[in-house]
Design a protein around this motif. Structure first.
Motif, PDB file in Angstrom:
ATOM      1  N   GLY A 414      -0.257   1.529   4.313  1.00 37.84           N
ATOM      2  CA  GLY A 414      -0.450   0.080   4.437  1.00 37.84           C
ATOM      3  C   GLY A 414      -0.561  -0.573   3.069  1.00 37.84           C
ATOM      4  N   TYR A 415      -1.220   0.109   2.139  1.00 35.33           N
ATOM      5  CA  TYR A 415      -1.296  -0.394   0.760  1.00 35.33           C
ATOM      6  C   TYR A 415       0.107  -0.454   0.142  1.00 35.33           C
ATOM      7  CZ  TYR A 415      -1.964  -0.072  -4.308  1.00 35.33           C
ATOM      8  OH  TYR A 415      -1.874  -0.266  -5.661  1.00 35.33           O
ATOM      9  N   ILE A 416       0.935   0.542   0.434  1.00 31.84           N
ATOM     10  CA  ILE A 416       2.256   0.627  -0.199  1.00 31.84           C
ATOM     11  C   ILE A 416       3.238  -0.384   0.411  1.00 31.84           C
ATOM     12  CG2 ILE A 416       4.261   2.138  -0.599  1.00 31.84           C
ATOM     13  CD1 ILE A 416       2.193   4.508  -0.463  1.00 31.84           C
ATOM     14  N   ILE A 417       3.288  -0.457   1.739  1.00 34.54           N
ATOM     15  CA  ILE A 417       4.321  -1.305   2.367  1.00 34.54           C
ATOM     16  C   ILE A 417       3.771  -2.625   2.888  1.00 34.54           C
ATOM     17  CG2 ILE A 417       5.697   0.734   3.002  1.00 34.54           C
ATOM     18  CD1 ILE A 417       4.871   0.372   5.909  1.00 34.54           C
ATOM     19  N   GLY A 418       2.439  -2.764   2.938  1.00 29.04           N
ATOM     20  CA  GLY A 418       1.807  -3.983   3.469  1.00 29.04           C
ATOM     21  C   GLY A 418       1.257  -3.708   4.871  1.00 29.04           C
ATOM     22  N   GLN A 419       0.123  -4.342   5.202  1.00 30.82           N
ATOM     23  CA  GLN A 419      -0.567  -4.046   6.464  1.00 30.82           C
ATOM     24  C   GLN A 419       0.267  -4.407   7.696  1.00 30.82           C
ATOM     25  OE1 GLN A 419      -3.263  -2.202   6.572  1.00 30.82           O
ATOM     26  NE2 GLN A 419      -3.206  -2.184   4.351  1.00 30.82           N
ATOM     27  N   PRO A 496       2.666   2.604  -6.456  1.00 30.57           N
ATOM     28  CA  PRO A 496       2.802   1.227  -6.942  1.00 30.57           C
ATOM     29  C   PRO A 496       1.398   0.681  -7.211  1.00 30.57           C
ATOM     30  CG  PRO A 496       2.969   1.279  -4.557  1.00 30.57           C
ATOM     31  CD  PRO A 496       2.808   2.717  -4.994  1.00 30.57           C
ATOM     32  N   LEU A 497       1.269  -0.335  -8.060  1.00 33.96           N
ATOM     33  CA  LEU A 497      -0.068  -0.852  -8.377  1.00 33.96           C
ATOM     34  C   LEU A 497      -0.189  -2.347  -8.116  1.00 33.96           C
ATOM     35  CD1 LEU A 497      -1.051   0.852 -11.775  1.00 33.96           C
ATOM     36  CD2 LEU A 497      -1.429   1.679  -9.445  1.00 33.96           C
ATOM     37  N   ASP A 498      -1.326  -2.705  -7.474  1.00 33.14           N
ATOM     38  CA  ASP A 498      -1.792  -4.091  -7.441  1.00 33.14           C
ATOM     39  C   ASP A 498      -2.880  -4.189  -8.496  1.00 33.14           C
ATOM     40  OD1 ASP A 498      -0.335  -5.051  -5.212  1.00 33.14           O
ATOM     41  OD2 ASP A 498      -1.784  -4.164  -3.818  1.00 33.14           O
ATOM     42  N   ILE A 499      -2.805  -5.199  -9.346  1.00 28.06           N
ATOM     43  CA  ILE A 499      -3.828  -5.360 -10.385  1.00 28.06           C
ATOM     44  C   ILE A 499      -4.413  -6.768 -10.269  1.00 28.06           C
ATOM     45  CG2 ILE A 499      -4.285  -5.276 -12.875  1.00 28.06           C
ATOM     46  CD1 ILE A 499      -1.167  -3.807 -12.398  1.00 28.06           C
ATOM     47  N   PRO A 525      -0.033  -9.156  -0.814  1.00 23.55           N
ATOM     48  CA  PRO A 525      -1.115  -8.888   0.140  1.00 23.55           C
ATOM     49  C   PRO A 525      -2.255  -9.905   0.036  1.00 23.55           C
ATOM     50  CG  PRO A 525      -1.232  -7.348  -1.704  1.00 23.55           C
ATOM     51  CD  PRO A 525      -0.011  -8.196  -1.934  1.00 23.55           C
ATOM     52  N   TYR A 526      -2.266 -10.709  -1.026  1.00 24.24           N
ATOM     53  CA  TYR A 526      -3.336 -11.710  -1.210  1.00 24.24           C
ATOM     54  C   TYR A 526      -2.675 -13.082  -1.320  1.00 24.24           C
ATOM     55  CZ  TYR A 526      -5.584  -7.355  -2.618  1.00 24.24           C
ATOM     56  OH  TYR A 526      -6.045  -6.071  -2.652  1.00 24.24           O
ATOM     57  N   PRO A 527      -2.211 -13.634  -0.196  1.00 18.50           N
ATOM     58  CA  PRO A 527      -1.396 -14.854  -0.250  1.00 18.50           C
ATOM     59  C   PRO A 527      -2.121 -16.050  -0.859  1.00 18.50           C
ATOM     60  CG  PRO A 527      -1.806 -14.166   2.034  1.00 18.50           C
ATOM     61  CD  PRO A 527      -2.375 -13.108   1.163  1.00 18.50           C
ATOM     62  N   ASN A 528      -3.456 -16.010  -0.930  1.00 15.42           N
ATOM     63  CA  ASN A 528      -4.183 -17.142  -1.521  1.00 15.42           C
ATOM     64  C   ASN A 528      -4.341 -17.025  -3.023  1.00 15.42           C
ATOM     65  OD1 ASN A 528      -4.486 -18.172   1.066  1.00 15.42           O
ATOM     66  ND2 ASN A 528      -6.358 -16.964   1.381  1.00 15.42           N
ATOM     67  N   LEU A 564      -9.058  -0.755  -2.642  1.00 17.73           N
ATOM     68  CA  LEU A 564      -9.573   0.621  -2.574  1.00 17.73           C
ATOM     69  C   LEU A 564      -8.833   1.466  -1.533  1.00 17.73           C
ATOM     70  CD1 LEU A 564     -13.426  -0.055  -2.872  1.00 17.73           C
ATOM     71  CD2 LEU A 564     -11.795   0.454  -4.724  1.00 17.73           C
ATOM     72  N   LEU A 565      -7.656   1.042  -1.131  1.00 21.06           N
ATOM     73  CA  LEU A 565      -6.874   1.823  -0.163  1.00 21.06           C
ATOM     74  C   LEU A 565      -5.997   2.867  -0.843  1.00 21.06           C
ATOM     75  CD1 LEU A 565      -5.866  -1.007   2.342  1.00 21.06           C
ATOM     76  CD2 LEU A 565      -7.572   0.799   2.679  1.00 21.06           C
ATOM     77  N   MET A 566      -5.791   2.729  -2.153  1.00 22.26           N
ATOM     78  CA  MET A 566      -5.070   3.759  -2.899  1.00 22.26           C
ATOM     79  C   MET A 566      -6.095   4.840  -3.234  1.00 22.26           C
ATOM     80  SD  MET A 566      -2.915   3.357  -6.447  1.00 22.26           S
ATOM     81  CE  MET A 566      -4.248   3.493  -7.639  1.00 22.26           C
TER      82      MET A 566
END
Ligand SMILES: [Zn+2]
Length: 580
Positions: A414-419, A496-499, A525-528, A564-566
């Motif tokens: 879910g972290y990699i491809i989106g929930q 992949p990384l979200d920072i 993943p954080y549309p806001n 924290l899903l990775m």
């Protein structure tokens, strides 16, 4: 079934169709109850494993080793024919090896008729007589069960410790037992108004039975297993869900259990609705939650669970075992080879379900799975998930690998491809592979189709190796009116990384670097929060840098994967703070 001696006899007519492209000259039956004899493979393994299951081991000894003859389990064939011709067979522990008189060609079929006799063992693991909570008969894996044959050949695994695999079929079962015993489990009762015991239609008065026994007639279409439990003191409640199924509950007539077992009933309905919505429709007309066994174990249309629990624990075990209906029973991945696709996926959806129906509202409902996985990595005892379930050195390593690391396979996907893509992948996976025994590549291919990404690297590293993930914020430096962020890949496994960047004025932005070999990107993943998509990170490069438009003095914190899903095994280097 003789409820005094715990011995039983049976006659099985098996109409077997060879749906494979191969000619079969032999067949194999599982005879599971033979595991409960001194000297069996289950006993020997129990004596050699360094962390034995404490249900099976007491006072430093295997409980199987100490069984007296009348306490042991057995299941033996007394005659076996193929289309009327006598067959040669030999019993090798828990597997009956059978030479066919006439090979069965592709598309051909045979009628195999067996007389068998069995003895129900003292409850040691999963099934047996007189459970610790006093349930007389917990009957799973009690009958001769044809092994599965597929593109990988025969799956005639001996019963050593782990769970079960089988082919679907239509069951028609007649069970004759002492008339005081109430029976629950797999299958639709055909003669409910004759039997009574809470099965009779509303308003029907059940005629008093003459004689000592009743014969219960069940049918169960398209199941790969048939469990039943029986006790003279069961309470039997039912709950009819709108549009089906009917839920049945069997528990000891004990005032201390009553409140929890009554409150369990609407929660079972809520869980059934949750899984119907999130995975796919439950296809049977019945599901039974039965007190019995030694913890929680899933069966066709039913589960055996221990019942003397706190309410939270009772709901937790019901949710887990019910969730298995989709993974263990309807998809039915071979658990000996890919336990993580059953226990892991079941754990994943159970955590989601508990979070909703018990209103836990946790930010990360999978937190305990991550904790377990990190503990396994730390222990140095991890083996790849491709290990045969019986061949883990430690039960601990099997458990974490199957349940926790298996659950993380999905939460991290879910972290990699989106929930959203994860949940739509799960529904598609169920829809496409129910009744088909999917293998690891199948879930990967579905997720690839849903996300447009290549995910082979993920399947390989996560499930076929013990490579770990460790990314770090290596350094942060002023660069005039901007700030340079240096990242490092320390672990072998790519990601992949979200920072997330937090500024001192409390504004936030995120950066995203996809893995080059993913050949795709996930949605924000954080549309806001404003997101900048950076160039891909090629795995072989250990370093990666990018620039923030604001000066270093304004930066408060930099965090790799705020979800924290990775499953990064070293969290200590994942964040940089201006206060450090
Ligand atoms: Zn399970």
């Amino acid at each position: 079934m003789d409820v005094k001696t715990y011995q039983y006899t049976g006659n099985q007519v098996l109409k077997y169709t060879n749906n494979s492209p191969d000619t079969l000259s032999r067949v194999f039956y599982h005879m599971y109850f033979n595991a409960f004899q001194p000297g069996s493979e289950m006993d020997m393994r129990l004596q050699s494993v360094s962390d034995p299951d404490d249900r099976m081991f007491s006072a430093g000894q295997s409980r199987i080793a100490r069984l007296k003859e009348n306490e042991q389990g057995y299941l033996r064939a007394s005659s076996l024919t193929q289309d009327g011709s006598k067959l040669n067979y030999s019993l090798e522990g828990t597997v009956l090896e059978v030479e066919l008189e006439k090979p069965i060609p592709p598309g051909g079929s045979a009628e195999l008729v067996m007389d068998f006799e069995g003895q129900v063992p003292v409850q040691i693991r999963r099934s047996g007589r007189n459970s610790s909570e006093g349930i007389a008969l917990s009957m799973s894996q009690w009958y001769p069960k044809m092994a599965a044959y597929d593109f990988e050949g025969w799956h005639a695994d001996p019963y050593i410790a782990r769970e079960f695999h089988g082919e679907w079929g239509d069951f028609d079962l007649k069970l004759t037992i002492d008339k005081d015993y109430i029976v629950g489990g797999t299958g639709y009762l055909q003669n409910a108004n004759e039997i009574g015991h809470g099965y009779e239609d509303a308003g029907v008065t059940v005629a008093k039975q003459k004689g000592k026994t009743l014969t219960w007639h069940f049918k169960a279409p398209n199941v790969h297993d048939f469990m039943w439990a029986a006790d003279p003191d069961y309470v039997h409640d039912t709950l009819q869900m709108e549009g089906g199924p009917t839920l049945h509950f069997f528990y000891k007539n004990d005032p201390q259990l009553k409140e929890n077992w009554k409150n369990l009933q609407p929660k079972t309905q809520a869980a059934m609705e949750f899984f119907n919505r999130n995975i796919g429709l439950y296809p049977y007309e019945q599901y039974s939650v039965v007190q019995g066994g030694d913890g929680g174990m899933e069966y066709a249309m039913s589960t055996l669970i221990t019942g003397e629990r706190s309410f939270g624990s009772l709901v937790g075990v019901m949710v887990h075992e019910l969730a298995h209906s989709w993974f263990q029973h309807l998809l039915a991945t071979n658990e000996a080879k890919h336990a993580w696709m059953d226990e892991g996926f079941t754990s994943f959806v159970s955590s989601l379900c508990m979070n909703t129906i018990m209103e836990q509202n946790k930010d990360n409902p999978f937190e305990n799975s991550y904790k377990g996985y990190y503990a396994l990595v730390q222990s140095g005892k991890e083996q790849p998930q491709t290990t045969h379930s019986d061949r883990y050195d430690l039960n601990f390593a099997y458990g974490i690998s199957a349940y926790s690391k298996g659950s993380i396979f999905l939460s991290q996907l879910g972290y990699i491809i989106g929930q959203d893509k994860l949940m739509s992948s799960l529904r598609k996976y169920f829809d496409k592979f129910k009744f088909k025994h999917p293998v690891p590549n199948d879930i990967k291919r579905i997720a690839e189709e849903e996300s447009g990404m290549d995910l082979d690297w993920y399947l390989i590293d996560w499930t076929q190796t013990t490579n770990t993930i460790d990314y770090a914020v290596k350094a942060v430096e002023a660069n005039g009116s901007s700030t340079k962020v240096h990242l490092e890949r320390i672990g072998l496994m790519p990601m992949p990384l979200d920072i997330l960047i937090v500024y001192k004025d409390d504004s936030r932005e995120t950066f995203y670097t996809a893995l080059r070999m993913m050949r795709g990107e996930k949605e924000n993943p954080y549309p806001n929060i404003k997101r900048t998509v950076l160039p891909d990170w090629p795995w072989a490069n250990q370093r990666y840098e990018f620039t923030l438009d604001r000066p270093l003095e304004e930066v408060k914190a930099i965090v790799v994967d705020p979800s924290l899903l990775m499953a990064d095994v070293d969290a200590s280097n994942n964040a940089w703070s201006s206060e450090d």
